[in-house]
Design a protein around this motif. Structure first.
Motif, mmCIF file in Angstrom:
data_model
loop_
_atom_site.group_PDB
_atom_site.id
_atom_site.type_symbol
_atom_site.label_atom_id
_atom_site.label_comp_id
_atom_site.label_asym_id
_atom_site.label_seq_id
_atom_site.Cartn_x
_atom_site.Cartn_y
_atom_site.Cartn_z
ATOM 1 N N ARG A 1 -19.682 131.080 3.306
ATOM 2 C CA ARG A 1 -21.098 130.935 4.131
ATOM 3 C C ARG A 1 -22.292 130.334 3.381
ATOM 4 O O ARG A 1 -22.582 131.310 2.431
ATOM 5 C CB ARG A 1 -21.199 131.818 5.095
ATOM 6 N N ASN A 2 -22.672 129.354 3.506
ATOM 7 C CA ASN A 2 -23.873 128.949 2.725
ATOM 8 C C ASN A 2 -24.987 128.323 3.520
ATOM 9 O O ASN A 2 -24.950 128.698 4.732
ATOM 10 C CB ASN A 2 -23.403 127.926 1.751
ATOM 11 N N ALA A 3 -25.969 127.621 2.905
ATOM 12 C CA ALA A 3 -26.862 127.095 3.650
ATOM 13 C C ALA A 3 -26.471 126.154 4.787
ATOM 14 O O ALA A 3 -25.672 125.461 4.472
ATOM 15 C CB ALA A 3 -27.827 126.557 2.700
ATOM 16 N N TYR B 1 -34.830 118.104 1.599
ATOM 17 C CA TYR B 1 -34.991 119.696 1.200
ATOM 18 C C TYR B 1 -33.715 119.865 0.146
ATOM 19 O O TYR B 1 -34.254 120.726 -0.519
ATOM 20 C CB TYR B 1 -34.782 120.292 2.714
ATOM 21 N N ALA B 2 -32.575 119.424 0.624
ATOM 22 C CA ALA B 2 -31.456 119.956 -0.040
ATOM 23 C C ALA B 2 -31.622 119.583 -1.551
ATOM 24 O O ALA B 2 -31.304 119.969 -2.757
ATOM 25 C CB ALA B 2 -30.071 119.604 0.233
ATOM 26 N N ARG B 3 -31.920 118.185 -1.770
ATOM 27 C CA ARG B 3 -32.118 117.695 -2.952
ATOM 28 C C ARG B 3 -33.261 118.265 -3.902
ATOM 29 O O ARG B 3 -32.998 118.635 -5.069
ATOM 30 C CB ARG B 3 -32.626 115.863 -2.906
ATOM 31 N N VAL B 4 -34.191 118.681 -3.179
ATOM 32 C CA VAL B 4 -35.361 119.276 -3.886
ATOM 33 C C VAL B 4 -34.904 120.612 -4.395
ATOM 34 O O VAL B 4 -35.315 121.292 -5.483
ATOM 35 C CB VAL B 4 -36.656 119.322 -3.289
ATOM 36 N N SER B 5 -34.063 121.559 -3.463
ATOM 37 C CA SER B 5 -33.590 122.723 -3.783
ATOM 38 C C SER B 5 -32.533 123.049 -4.599
ATOM 39 O O SER B 5 -32.184 123.998 -5.141
ATOM 40 C CB SER B 5 -33.392 123.572 -2.387
ATOM 41 N N GLY B 6 -31.671 121.826 -4.931
ATOM 42 C CA GLY B 6 -30.812 121.967 -5.910
ATOM 43 C C GLY B 6 -29.379 122.109 -5.237
ATOM 44 O O GLY B 6 -28.425 122.641 -5.999
ATOM 45 N N VAL C 1 -24.550 121.300 6.703
ATOM 46 C CA VAL C 1 -24.300 122.301 5.622
ATOM 47 C C VAL C 1 -24.368 122.017 4.356
ATOM 48 O O VAL C 1 -24.022 120.781 3.899
ATOM 49 C CB VAL C 1 -22.937 123.015 6.243
ATOM 50 N N CYS C 2 -24.335 123.043 3.418
ATOM 51 C CA CYS C 2 -24.268 122.852 1.835
ATOM 52 C C CYS C 2 -22.776 122.405 1.776
ATOM 53 O O CYS C 2 -21.725 122.741 2.640
ATOM 54 C CB CYS C 2 -24.582 123.982 1.248
ATOM 55 N N ASN C 3 -22.555 121.490 0.669
ATOM 56 C CA ASN C 3 -21.275 120.828 0.476
ATOM 57 C C ASN C 3 -20.329 121.858 0.001
ATOM 58 O O ASN C 3 -19.016 121.534 -0.149
ATOM 59 C CB ASN C 3 -21.344 119.804 -0.581
ATOM 60 N N LYS C 4 -20.656 123.339 -0.282
ATOM 61 C CA LYS C 4 -19.746 124.202 -0.746
ATOM 62 C C LYS C 4 -19.654 125.342 0.399
ATOM 63 O O LYS C 4 -19.068 126.315 0.040
ATOM 64 C CB LYS C 4 -20.390 124.974 -2.043
#
Length: 137
Positions: free
Chosen positions: A71-73, A16-21, A44-47
């Motif tokens: 705070r991110n995805a 999902y993350a790869r497709v979302s960017g 979590v998101c890497n940021k």
């Protein structure tokens, strides 16, 4: 959603993350004391989060850029009590940073993989003492 193993849930979120960017990393784990099984897993998101204040070092030659932006995805996978299956317990979609475009998605960390031929080439050069960069004079 329901997953038969924890790895299936993690793989789903990475796809999902790869497709979302964006890229992901595994953040935290909570285990049950009774049987030692993982009851909660946070991806979590890497940021995500903020970096701790850097320690001052005298031998530090260059400063690392700030890549964490708050705070991110994230997704939380939870173990179902009566089964060994996992469900998506919580899902936060929001980001506070720009996502990668489809044209630059191959530069993300999860998309960069060495093929067997590249690994063999690196190992052969290492055995022959051939450096990866040209030395400066």
């Amino acid at each position: 959603m329901k997953f038969y193993t924890l790895q299936q849930g993690i793989s789903f979120y990475e796809n999902y993350a790869r497709v979302s960017g964006f890229d992901t990393h595994l953040y935290s784990t909570k285990k049950r004391k009774s049987n030692g099984k993982i009851s909660l897993k946070y991806c979590v998101c890497n940021k995500e989060g903020f970096r701790e204040t850097p320690r001052l070092q005298s031998n530090c030659k260059k400063k690392r850029p700030i890549t964490r932006m708050g705070r991110n995805a994230r997704i939380t996978l939870k173990l179902i009590n009566d089964q060994d299956n996992y469900i998506i317990f919580s899902f936060h979609e929001g980001h506070t940073h720009p996502l990668t475009t489809p044209n630059s998605a191959h530069h993300t960390k999860q998309s960069r993989n060495l093929t067997l031929a590249h690994k063999k080439y690196i190992m052969d050069n290492s055995r022959a003492n051939i450096r990866a960069t040209k030395p400066t004079d």
